[in-house]
Design an enzyme around this catalytic site. Structure first.
Site, PDB file in Angstrom:
ATOM      1  N   GLY A 236       3.805  -1.797   0.914  1.00  0.00           N
ATOM      2  CA  GLY A 236       4.119  -2.342  -0.820  1.00  0.00           C
ATOM      3  C   GLY A 236       3.513  -0.706  -0.883  1.00  0.00           C
ATOM      4  N   SER A 237       3.893  -0.255  -1.864  1.00  0.00           N
ATOM      5  CA  SER A 237       4.258   1.239  -2.207  1.00  0.00           C
ATOM      6  C   SER A 237       3.296   1.508  -1.394  1.00  0.00           C
ATOM      7  CB  SER A 237       4.135   1.226  -4.215  1.00  0.00           C
ATOM      8  OG  SER A 237       2.694   1.305  -4.231  1.00  0.00           O
ATOM      9  N   THR A 238       3.056   3.620  -1.681  1.00  0.00           N
ATOM     10  CA  THR A 238       2.332   4.122  -0.768  1.00  0.00           C
ATOM     11  C   THR A 238       0.984   4.303  -1.585  1.00  0.00           C
ATOM     12  OG1 THR A 238       4.253   5.508   0.147  1.00  0.00           O
ATOM     13  CG2 THR A 238       2.523   7.155  -0.771  1.00  0.00           C
ATOM     14  N   GLY A 241      -0.918   2.028  -1.133  1.00  0.00           N
ATOM     15  CA  GLY A 241      -1.546   1.661   0.199  1.00  0.00           C
ATOM     16  C   GLY A 241      -2.630   3.154   0.425  1.00  0.00           C
ATOM     17  N   GLU A 258       2.424  -0.483   6.067  1.00  0.00           N
ATOM     18  CA  GLU A 258       4.478  -0.310   5.613  1.00  0.00           C
ATOM     19  C   GLU A 258       4.088  -0.119   3.908  1.00  0.00           C
ATOM     20  OE1 GLU A 258       7.182  -0.778   4.733  1.00  0.00           O
ATOM     21  OE2 GLU A 258       8.057  -2.902   5.309  1.00  0.00           O
ATOM     22  N   CYS A 292      12.646  -0.757   1.864  1.00  0.00           N
ATOM     23  CA  CYS A 292      11.766   0.490   2.304  1.00  0.00           C
ATOM     24  C   CYS A 292      12.643   1.077   3.010  1.00  0.00           C
ATOM     25  CB  CYS A 292      10.575   0.132   2.590  1.00  0.00           C
ATOM     26  SG  CYS A 292      10.353  -1.420   3.748  1.00  0.00           S
ATOM     27  N   GLU A 389      10.807   8.002  -4.016  1.00  0.00           N
ATOM     28  CA  GLU A 389      12.135   6.791  -3.965  1.00  0.00           C
ATOM     29  C   GLU A 389      12.123   5.924  -5.449  1.00  0.00           C
ATOM     30  OE1 GLU A 389      10.790   3.063  -0.854  1.00  0.00           O
ATOM     31  OE2 GLU A 389       9.182   4.022  -1.926  1.00  0.00           O
TER      32      GLU A 389
END
Length: 478
Positions: A236-238, A241, A258, A292, A389
Site C-alpha cells: 500500500g502507501s508509503t 507503511g 511493498e 505501484c 506518486e
C-alpha cells in the site's frame, strides 16, 4: 479513400458472476456477521452502482480471526509438505476453473478493464498458487537451512489496485511454508477476497487456515497490532507503511512492506521507437496507472524526444476509454472518488507549476470515476508531478543527454521500486541497470511479472521480496 472501421461493443456478460446482496466475515471456515453488526457498501467505480453490503470488522472480530488462525496453525504446520501442496494445487485449479467469473467480479468491483483481469490478473493468480505449491515439499532445499520452520499467524493487508493478485502474492507462500493467515482486503475491493474464501471451502482447506476480515483502516491497524500475529505483510502507501513499521517496532514480528513508487522509464536514442511506445503505454496506462511500479516518469534522450513524443501522442489517440466490461476497452475507471480527487489535484498542480498538459480527445462517461490519459511535457525534477506518486494515468516526460544524466535523474526520488531501460545495446542495459537503485528493472519491456521472480523495492518503496524463492524467506523462521 479507405474505409474507417470502428470497434463494435463487445461486452462480457455479468451473468457469469452471482454477487450476493450481503457478505459476512470469513472466520474459522464460516461466514459470520461482524460483532457490532456494522456493514459498508462496495461500489462499482465505472457506474457508482452498489454491488453489495459487506461486514465491517472490529477489533473483536480481528481477535476472533487471529485466534482461529492460531488454533489451526498447530495442525496445518504439522502437515507434511506434499499434503499442504495438494491444497494449494487444488486452489490453483479451482481459480482456473472459475477464472471468467472472478475476472468479471474483479472488473466490477475494481473498475479495471476485463481485458486486464482476464488476460493478466487471473492467469498470474493461478500461477502463483501453482508455483508455491511446488515449493511446499522442497523448503529444506530453498537455501534457508535444513529444517526451516513457519512463523505462525501471518497478518496480511492488501490494496485495491490488484485485489486478487495481491492476495495470491501473500497467501500462497504463507500456506506453502506452513503458516496460517488473517487477510484484510481493501475496503473498496473486498469481493474477490470473499469469493476466494469460498474457493478455500471448495478446496476443502482446513478451517481457520485462511481467514478474511473486511473493513477499513481500523481493522488493518488492529490486525497489525495484534499481539498474537507473528508476521505482517503490507502492500500500500508509503505513509501507511511507515505507520505499520512504527507499530511493529520493538516486537518480534517479522515485517515486509511493498510501498509506493515513481518508476523511471528510460528511452535511449537507439531504442526501437514503436516498441518503446508500447512499453511506455503499458508502463503507465495499464490499470489506469494505479500500479505501484508504474513507469510514471519517462526519461527520453534529447535527440529522439520529438520523434518519440509524436509517436506516443498518436498511440494515445487510439486508446479506448469506457465500460470496463467491454473487451475493447483499454482505460477503465479510477477506483474511487477519493482517488480521482487526488489525481485531479496533482494534475492541476502540474499545470499550475508550468508543465504543459496534453490529453487525447476523450469523452468521459457521465457516471463513475474517470480520468483521461494525460501527458505532461516541459517537466523538471522540481515539479511536484515528477516527485510525488500520482497513482493514476498521468505521465511526466523529462529529457537527458548522457547515460550518467539518465541514471542521476532516475535515482533522484525517495522511491526505488521499478525502472525500465530501452536500448538495442545489451552492454548499455547492464551498465545502466547496475547503477539504478530500483528493485525491479525491465529491459525493452515493462510490467512483466512472473511468480518465479522476486519483487520489491528500496528506500521508501519498502523492504523484503515477494515472489520466487526469495518470497519464502519472509514466512520462515530463518
Amino acid at each position: 479513400m479507405a474505409p474507417v472501421f470502428d470497434y463494435a461493443p463487445a461486452p462480457e456478460s455479468r451473468s457469469v458472476v452471482d454477487i450476493a446482496p450481503s457478505y459476512g466475515l470469513f472466520i474459522d471456515g464460516e461466514f459470520t456477521e461482524a460483532a457490532g453488526g456494522k456493514v459498508f457498501k462496495t461500489v462499482s467505480p465505472s457506474s457508482e452502482e452498489v454491488l453489495s453490503e459487506v461486514a465491517e470488522a472490529s477489533e473483536e472480530d480481528v481477535d476472533r480471526a487471529v485466534r482461529a488462525a492460531r488454533k489451526a496453525f498447530e495442525k496445518w504446520s504439522a502437515l507434511p509438505g506434499p499434503e499442504r501442496a495438494k491444497y494449494l494445487f487444488r486452489i490453483a485449479r479451482i481459480i482456473q476453473e472459475r477464472s471468467r467469473e472472478l475476472a468479471v467480479l474483479e472488473t466490477l468491483d475494481n473498475g479495471k478493464p476485463i481485458r486486464e483481469t482476464r488476460d493478466a490478473d487471473l492467469p498470474l493468480v493461478a500461477a502463483h498458487f501453482f508455483y508455491y505449491a511446488g515449493w511446499a515439499d522442497k523448503l529444506e532445499h530453498a537455501g534457508y537451512g535444513a529444517n526451516p520452520r513457519p512463523l505462525g499467524v501471518a497478518g496480511q493487508v492488501i490494496p485495491w489496485n490488484f485485489p486478487l493478485l495481491m492476495l495470491a502474492w501473500k497467501i500462497a507462500p504463507a500456506l506453502a511454508t506452513g503458516n496460517t493467515v488473517v487477510l484484510k482486503p481493501a475496503e473498496t475491493t473486498p469481493l474477490s477476497a470473499l469469493f476466494f474464501a469460498d474457493i478455500c471451502r471448495q478446496a476443502g482447506l482446513p478451517k481457520g487456515v485462511v481467514n478474511i476480515v473486511t473493513g477499513d483502516g481500523r481493522a488493518g491497524a488492529a490486525l497489525v497490532a495484534h499481539p498474537d500475529v507473528n508476521k505482517v505483510a503490507f502492500t500500500g502507501s508509503t505513509a501507511v507503511g511507515k505507520e505499520i513499521a512504527r507499530t511493529v517496532a520493538g516486537t518480534r514480528k517479522k515485517l515486509t512492506l511493498e510501498l509506493g513508487g515513481k518508476g523511471a522509464n528510460i528511452v535511449f536514442d537507439d531504442a526501437p521507437i514503436d516498441q518503446a511506445v508500447e512499453g511506455i503505454v503499458n508502463g503507465i496506462f495499464f490499470n489506469q496507472g494505479q500500479v505501484c511500479c508504474a513507469g510514471s516518469r519517462l526519461l527520453v534522450q534529447e535527440s529522439v524526444h520529438d520523434e518519440l513524443l509524436d509517436s506516443l501522442k498518436r498511440r494515445l489517440s487510439t486508446l479506448r476509454l469506457g465500460d470496463p466490461l467491454d473487451k475493447n476497452t483499454d482505460i477503465g475507471a479510477i477506483n474511487s472518488a477519493e482517488q480521482l480527487a487526488r489525481i485531479t489535484a496533482l494534475a492541476e498542480q502540474g499545470e499550475a507549476e508550468g508543465a504543459e498538459r496534453w490529453s487525447p480527445a476523450c469523452e468521459l462517461p457521465e457516471n463513475g470515476y474517470w480520468f483521461a490519459p494525460t501527458l505532461f511535457t516541459n517537466v523538471t525534477q522540481a515539479h511536484t508531478i515528477a516527485r510525488d506518486e500520482i497513482f493514476g494515468p498521468v505521465l511526466s516526460v523529462l529529457t537527458f543527454r548522457t547515460p550518467d544524466e539518465a541514471v542521476a535523474k532516475a535515482n533522484n526520488t525517495p522511491y526505488g521500486l521499478s525502472a525500465g531501460i530501452w536500448t538495442e545495446k545489451g552492454s548499455r542495459i547492464l551498465a545502466v541497470a547496475g547503477k539504478l537503485r530500483a528493485g525491479v528493472i525491465w529491459s525493452n519491456t515493462f510490467n512483466k511479472f512472473d511468480p518465479t521472480s522476486p519483487f520489491g523495492g528500496y528506500k521508501e518503496s519498502g523492504f523484503g521480496r515477494e515472489g520466487g524463492r526469495h518470497g519464502l524467506e519472509a514466512y520462515l523462521d530463518v
